[in-house]
Write an enzyme that holds these catalytic residues in place. Sequence first.
Site, PDB file in Angstrom:
ATOM      1  N   HIS A  90      -7.466  -0.893  -3.094  1.00  0.00           N
ATOM      2  CA  HIS A  90      -6.806  -0.438  -1.872  1.00  0.00           C
ATOM      3  C   HIS A  90      -6.512   1.064  -1.926  1.00  0.00           C
ATOM      4  CE1 HIS A  90      -2.885  -0.089   0.515  1.00  0.00           C
ATOM      5  NE2 HIS A  90      -3.851  -0.175   1.418  1.00  0.00           N
ATOM      6  N   GLU A  93      -9.626   2.893  -1.110  1.00  0.00           N
ATOM      7  CA  GLU A  93      -9.869   2.891   0.341  1.00  0.00           C
ATOM      8  C   GLU A  93      -9.135   4.068   1.000  1.00  0.00           C
ATOM      9  OE1 GLU A  93      -7.670   1.375   3.965  1.00  0.00           O
ATOM     10  OE2 GLU A  93      -8.032  -0.364   2.662  1.00  0.00           O
ATOM     11  N   HIS A  94      -7.890   4.304   0.597  1.00  0.00           N
ATOM     12  CA  HIS A  94      -7.135   5.451   1.131  1.00  0.00           C
ATOM     13  C   HIS A  94      -7.814   6.770   0.745  1.00  0.00           C
ATOM     14  CE1 HIS A  94      -3.023   3.940   2.509  1.00  0.00           C
ATOM     15  NE2 HIS A  94      -3.699   2.837   2.210  1.00  0.00           N
TER      16      HIS A  94
END
Length: 486
Positions: A90, A93-94
């Site tokens: 995650h 992804e950022h």
Amino acid sequence: MKRTLSLLVLVASLSAAAENSVPAGTLSSSLAEWASTSAASPATAVQQFTLGNGMQLIVQPDRRAPTAVHMLWLRVGSMDEVDGTTGVAHVLEHMMFKGSEKLAPGEFSRRVAALGGLENAFTNRDYTGYYQQIPSNRLRDVMELESDRFAHNQWPDEEFAKEIEVVKEERRMRTEDNPRSMLFEQLSATVFQSNPYRRPVVGWMSDLNSMTADDVRNFYRQWYVPAKAAIVIAGDVDVEQVKAWAEATYGQIPARAAVQSKPQQEAQQLGIRRIEVKQPAEQAFVAMAFRAPSIRNVENLDAQDKDALALLVLSAVLDGYDGARLERALVQGQERVADSASSSASIMGRGPSVFVLSGVPAKGKTAAQLEQALRAQVRRVAKDGVQATELERVKTQWMASQVYERDSVMGQAQGLGNYWVMGMPTNADELLVKELMKITAADVQRVAQRYFGDDQMTVATLVPQPRAAGQAPRPAQGAASDTLEH
């Protein structure tokens, strides 16, 4: 963006579909009509290709409006992490929005906006995805942008230092400040002991605190390879032109060896597991997770696949529409036991599946009483079966959900990406709907008898705690989704 799998629309949003059952005997004719209209012409059929570097390309033409959805799917999610760096999928992804060899931090989003597009990204246990919705005449532009970001993501350490604080705050807001999210996080960590589904997608806070920029870069280098990726495009496009553009952009990325995830089978459960989660809250909450089979092969279903579908139908009978069994018996009945009650069958994923019963006890009722009432409704199905009219209603609404999804170019692209992640064919929706129509009352009764024993159950109870002086009330909404948006 929260994506509900096409298959799971039945459970997640049946109440938004048609509210009335069709008359008995009309379902087979309705299905025949649905099947005939679902057959795409050559000009609108989904086509799938493999680029020279191993990346997949899936194209769904839809000429109804001059728009297109462009998605990049990675078959990598939180289940591919290792202990000590939970949440890194995650976080990556950022960081994909923070620059490349050609673009400065934030410039990717500015360029998509300048093209008249909308964009976002998402991560869950099974996959990571990035998308743009743009005028179809700007498709080539976003393919160049996304292929560059995929192949050449890079950013300075100071960008990571800022963004990791954003992710920590996301965890605080979505999980730590939401009692039910905390409960479901603890429930997953208890249900799954040897499978990576035990880890939260956002990561444990201790791992976020110790995460380094190089942890994220190493995960990117290891997993973001062409063989783990698929481009999904739906909208007003020409298939051959899209294929040529894909070869000219994504196809120029060098092939690299793909990491293979090691199978991590969940160990046998040897008895009931129970946990209490103490959090500042107004009401108690109870959730029971039962180990369940998954759908793995939609083209040649085995006994486990058929049981998974039957469990999906059982969940819909219990909680698939307004006034379904749980609501009638537990919320609206004379002996009101619950303020709310629900069921869900998470039967599709790269990891193991569960069937969940949950609810909020009514005033004067305990979590233990609600737990017994929820289980009694499943036992009732196991003993007496379900009515033909209930099956008819569920199946009719599922067909309706498929029709509604076709009206959305985004929905079409999301469905195709989801099925690719699961290793399923592009026509998985049609195959699954046809198999659903074969599920009988006897099938539903059989799975109600088989999968709800004590040794398959994990129970989590939210025990409300008083708030500290001056502490604001925490959210009462349900748990955060396992899919996290950028």
